[in-house]
Design a protein around this motif. Structure first.
Motif, PDB file in Angstrom:
ATOM      1  N   LEU A  77      34.146  42.161  44.740  1.00 27.93           N
ATOM      2  CA  LEU A  77      34.686  43.522  44.686  1.00 27.93           C
ATOM      3  C   LEU A  77      35.440  43.766  43.381  1.00 27.93           C
ATOM      4  O   LEU A  77      35.258  44.796  42.726  1.00 27.93           O
ATOM      5  CB  LEU A  77      35.648  43.752  45.853  1.00 27.93           C
ATOM      6  CG  LEU A  77      35.063  44.229  47.146  1.00 27.93           C
ATOM      7  CD1 LEU A  77      36.113  44.209  48.246  1.00 27.93           C
ATOM      8  CD2 LEU A  77      34.482  45.613  47.003  1.00 27.93           C
ATOM      9  N   GLU A  78      36.283  42.826  43.007  1.00 30.09           N
ATOM     10  CA  GLU A  78      37.079  42.978  41.784  1.00 30.09           C
ATOM     11  C   GLU A  78      36.179  43.124  40.556  1.00 30.09           C
ATOM     12  O   GLU A  78      36.377  44.021  39.733  1.00 30.09           O
ATOM     13  CB  GLU A  78      38.011  41.783  41.608  1.00 30.09           C
ATOM     14  CG  GLU A  78      38.800  41.842  40.315  1.00 30.09           C
ATOM     15  CD  GLU A  78      39.518  40.552  39.982  1.00 30.09           C
ATOM     16  OE1 GLU A  78      40.287  40.565  38.996  1.00 30.09           O
ATOM     17  OE2 GLU A  78      39.327  39.525  40.670  1.00 30.09           O
ATOM     18  N   LEU A  79      35.193  42.261  40.429  1.00 36.65           N
ATOM     19  CA  LEU A  79      34.293  42.327  39.271  1.00 36.65           C
ATOM     20  C   LEU A  79      33.504  43.628  39.237  1.00 36.65           C
ATOM     21  O   LEU A  79      33.305  44.217  38.173  1.00 36.65           O
ATOM     22  CB  LEU A  79      33.339  41.133  39.257  1.00 36.65           C
ATOM     23  CG  LEU A  79      33.872  39.884  38.575  1.00 36.65           C
ATOM     24  CD1 LEU A  79      32.955  38.702  38.835  1.00 36.65           C
ATOM     25  CD2 LEU A  79      34.047  40.102  37.094  1.00 36.65           C
ATOM     26  N   CYS A  80      33.064  44.091  40.390  1.00 36.65           N
ATOM     27  CA  CYS A  80      32.333  45.368  40.447  1.00 36.65           C
ATOM     28  C   CYS A  80      33.217  46.509  39.941  1.00 36.65           C
ATOM     29  O   CYS A  80      32.790  47.309  39.102  1.00 36.65           O
ATOM     30  CB  CYS A  80      31.885  45.679  41.868  1.00 36.65           C
ATOM     31  SG  CYS A  80      30.396  44.849  42.367  1.00 36.65           S
ATOM     32  N   VAL A  81      34.438  46.583  40.449  1.00 33.56           N
ATOM     33  CA  VAL A  81      35.339  47.665  40.041  1.00 33.56           C
ATOM     34  C   VAL A  81      35.666  47.548  38.562  1.00 33.56           C
ATOM     35  O   VAL A  81      35.690  48.538  37.837  1.00 33.56           O
ATOM     36  CB  VAL A  81      36.622  47.675  40.906  1.00 33.56           C
ATOM     37  CG1 VAL A  81      37.632  48.687  40.371  1.00 33.56           C
ATOM     38  CG2 VAL A  81      36.276  47.990  42.359  1.00 33.56           C
ATOM     39  N   ARG A  82      35.892  46.333  38.070  1.00 33.35           N
ATOM     40  CA  ARG A  82      36.206  46.148  36.644  1.00 33.35           C
ATOM     41  C   ARG A  82      35.019  46.545  35.761  1.00 33.35           C
ATOM     42  O   ARG A  82      35.209  47.148  34.699  1.00 33.35           O
ATOM     43  CB  ARG A  82      36.648  44.721  36.371  1.00 33.35           C
ATOM     44  CG  ARG A  82      38.020  44.424  36.957  1.00 33.35           C
ATOM     45  CD  ARG A  82      38.608  43.137  36.444  1.00 33.35           C
ATOM     46  NE  ARG A  82      39.829  42.806  37.132  1.00 33.35           N
ATOM     47  CZ  ARG A  82      41.010  43.340  36.884  1.00 33.35           C
ATOM     48  NH1 ARG A  82      41.125  44.272  35.964  1.00 33.35           N
ATOM     49  NH2 ARG A  82      42.079  42.973  37.559  1.00 33.35           N
ATOM     50  N   CYS A  83      33.812  46.209  36.176  1.00 35.92           N
ATOM     51  CA  CYS A  83      32.624  46.624  35.413  1.00 35.92           C
ATOM     52  C   CYS A  83      32.499  48.144  35.390  1.00 35.92           C
ATOM     53  O   CYS A  83      32.242  48.739  34.343  1.00 35.92           O
ATOM     54  CB  CYS A  83      31.360  45.993  35.993  1.00 35.92           C
ATOM     55  SG  CYS A  83      31.173  44.237  35.638  1.00 35.92           S
ATOM     56  N   VAL A  84      32.697  48.765  36.529  1.00 33.64           N
ATOM     57  CA  VAL A  84      32.631  50.231  36.612  1.00 33.64           C
ATOM     58  C   VAL A  84      33.685  50.846  35.691  1.00 33.64           C
ATOM     59  O   VAL A  84      33.423  51.817  34.982  1.00 33.64           O
ATOM     60  CB  VAL A  84      32.807  50.708  38.069  1.00 33.64           C
ATOM     61  CG1 VAL A  84      33.051  52.200  38.141  1.00 33.64           C
ATOM     62  CG2 VAL A  84      31.578  50.331  38.900  1.00 33.64           C
ATOM     63  N   THR A  85      34.874  50.277  35.669  1.00 32.68           N
ATOM     64  CA  THR A  85      35.955  50.780  34.825  1.00 32.68           C
ATOM     65  C   THR A  85      35.565  50.769  33.354  1.00 32.68           C
ATOM     66  O   THR A  85      35.910  51.690  32.603  1.00 32.68           O
ATOM     67  CB  THR A  85      37.242  49.956  35.049  1.00 32.68           C
ATOM     68  OG1 THR A  85      37.604  50.048  36.426  1.00 32.68           O
ATOM     69  CG2 THR A  85      38.385  50.445  34.179  1.00 32.68           C
ATOM     70  N   CYS A  86      34.822  49.769  32.934  1.00 29.12           N
ATOM     71  CA  CYS A  86      34.389  49.679  31.540  1.00 29.12           C
ATOM     72  C   CYS A  86      33.460  50.827  31.147  1.00 29.12           C
ATOM     73  O   CYS A  86      33.295  51.123  29.966  1.00 29.12           O
ATOM     74  CB  CYS A  86      33.690  48.346  31.281  1.00 29.12           C
ATOM     75  SG  CYS A  86      34.798  46.924  31.359  1.00 29.12           S
ATOM     76  N   TYR A  87      32.864  51.477  32.116  1.00 27.30           N
ATOM     77  CA  TYR A  87      31.958  52.595  31.853  1.00 27.30           C
ATOM     78  C   TYR A  87      32.688  53.918  31.619  1.00 27.30           C
ATOM     79  O   TYR A  87      32.106  54.865  31.109  1.00 27.30           O
ATOM     80  CB  TYR A  87      30.974  52.777  33.021  1.00 27.30           C
ATOM     81  CG  TYR A  87      29.745  51.929  32.911  1.00 27.30           C
ATOM     82  CD1 TYR A  87      28.562  52.456  32.405  1.00 27.30           C
ATOM     83  CD2 TYR A  87      29.758  50.598  33.292  1.00 27.30           C
ATOM     84  CE1 TYR A  87      27.427  51.683  32.290  1.00 27.30           C
ATOM     85  CE2 TYR A  87      28.632  49.816  33.186  1.00 27.30           C
ATOM     86  CZ  TYR A  87      27.469  50.357  32.683  1.00 27.30           C
ATOM     87  OH  TYR A  87      26.346  49.578  32.574  1.00 27.30           O
ATOM     88  N   VAL A  88      33.944  54.017  32.002  1.00 25.83           N
ATOM     89  CA  VAL A  88      34.666  55.285  31.939  1.00 25.83           C
ATOM     90  C   VAL A  88      34.684  55.909  30.543  1.00 25.83           C
ATOM     91  O   VAL A  88      34.405  57.101  30.410  1.00 25.83           O
ATOM     92  CB  VAL A  88      36.092  55.156  32.519  1.00 25.83           C
ATOM     93  CG1 VAL A  88      36.906  56.417  32.278  1.00 25.83           C
ATOM     94  CG2 VAL A  88      36.025  54.840  34.009  1.00 25.83           C
TER      95      VAL A  88
END
Length: 183
Positions: A77-88
């Motif tokens: 979960l943490e890695l998924c959210v962190r990857c998504v954050t990099c897209y912002v």
């Protein structure tokens, strides 16, 4: 800790290794996501003039799958959210849409959201992410992440998913500010 030697035939361990690699690439700078997406489009030989994200929707699918599991792994979960954050920085509107679809934002906030990210919705974006981990005035919970915080992270005294989610909220606020949403 999972590494290439211990991953073996475990598909979750392999997925974690791939997500770590993607995260390491994405966090390099604010335009890494755009460069990665352009490269993925070229490799796939797709005509994608606007370079709409290819990997971001897959991260969204993974997040939706994780939130549907009774006991998802924190590191996943943490890695998924962190990857998504990099897209912002490059794909803020798409990340907001993914947040709606993956229920990263609370239901009460989603009901009044405007799409694409506009002056009213951009300011609400970070509030919506924060609302998914807080208790609302009526006492109702903010969704999956609120429950996860209470049932998993709070008893452990470790908050990697919540911190990643707050990082996403911070990134959405920065995106909104950079696009003159706050006036």
């Amino acid at each position: 800790a999972v590494d290439a030697a211990t991953a073996g035939d475990d598909p979750i361990a392999t997925l974690l290794l791939l997500l770590r690699l993607v995260y390491l690439v994405l966090r390099e700078d604010s335009e890494s996501a755009e460069r990665l997406e352009k490269h993925l489009c070229e490799v796939a030989r797709t005509e994608n003039a606007a370079y709409r994200p290819v990997l971001l929707p897959r991260l969204g699918q993974l997040l939706r799958l994780c939130t549907a599991l009774e006991s998802p792994r924190s590191d996943l979960l943490e890695l998924c959210v962190r990857c998504v954050t990099c897209y912002v920085p490059c794909f803020g509107d798409e990340v907001w849409e993914l947040g709606l679809q993956a229920e990263l934002v609370s239901a009460s906030t989603r009901a009044g959201s405007v799409w694409p990210l506009s002056t009213s919705a951009a300011a609400a974006a970070a509030q919506a992410v924060a609302a998914s981990t807080s208790v609302h005035p009526g006492g109702h919970a903010g969704g999956f992440f609120r429950t996860y915080l209470e049932r998993v992270e709070l008893p452990r005294g470790s908050y990697p998913v919540t911190r990643a989610l707050l990082g996403l909220g911070r990134a959405l606020l920065s995106y909104a500010k950079a696009h003159s949403v706050f006036g």
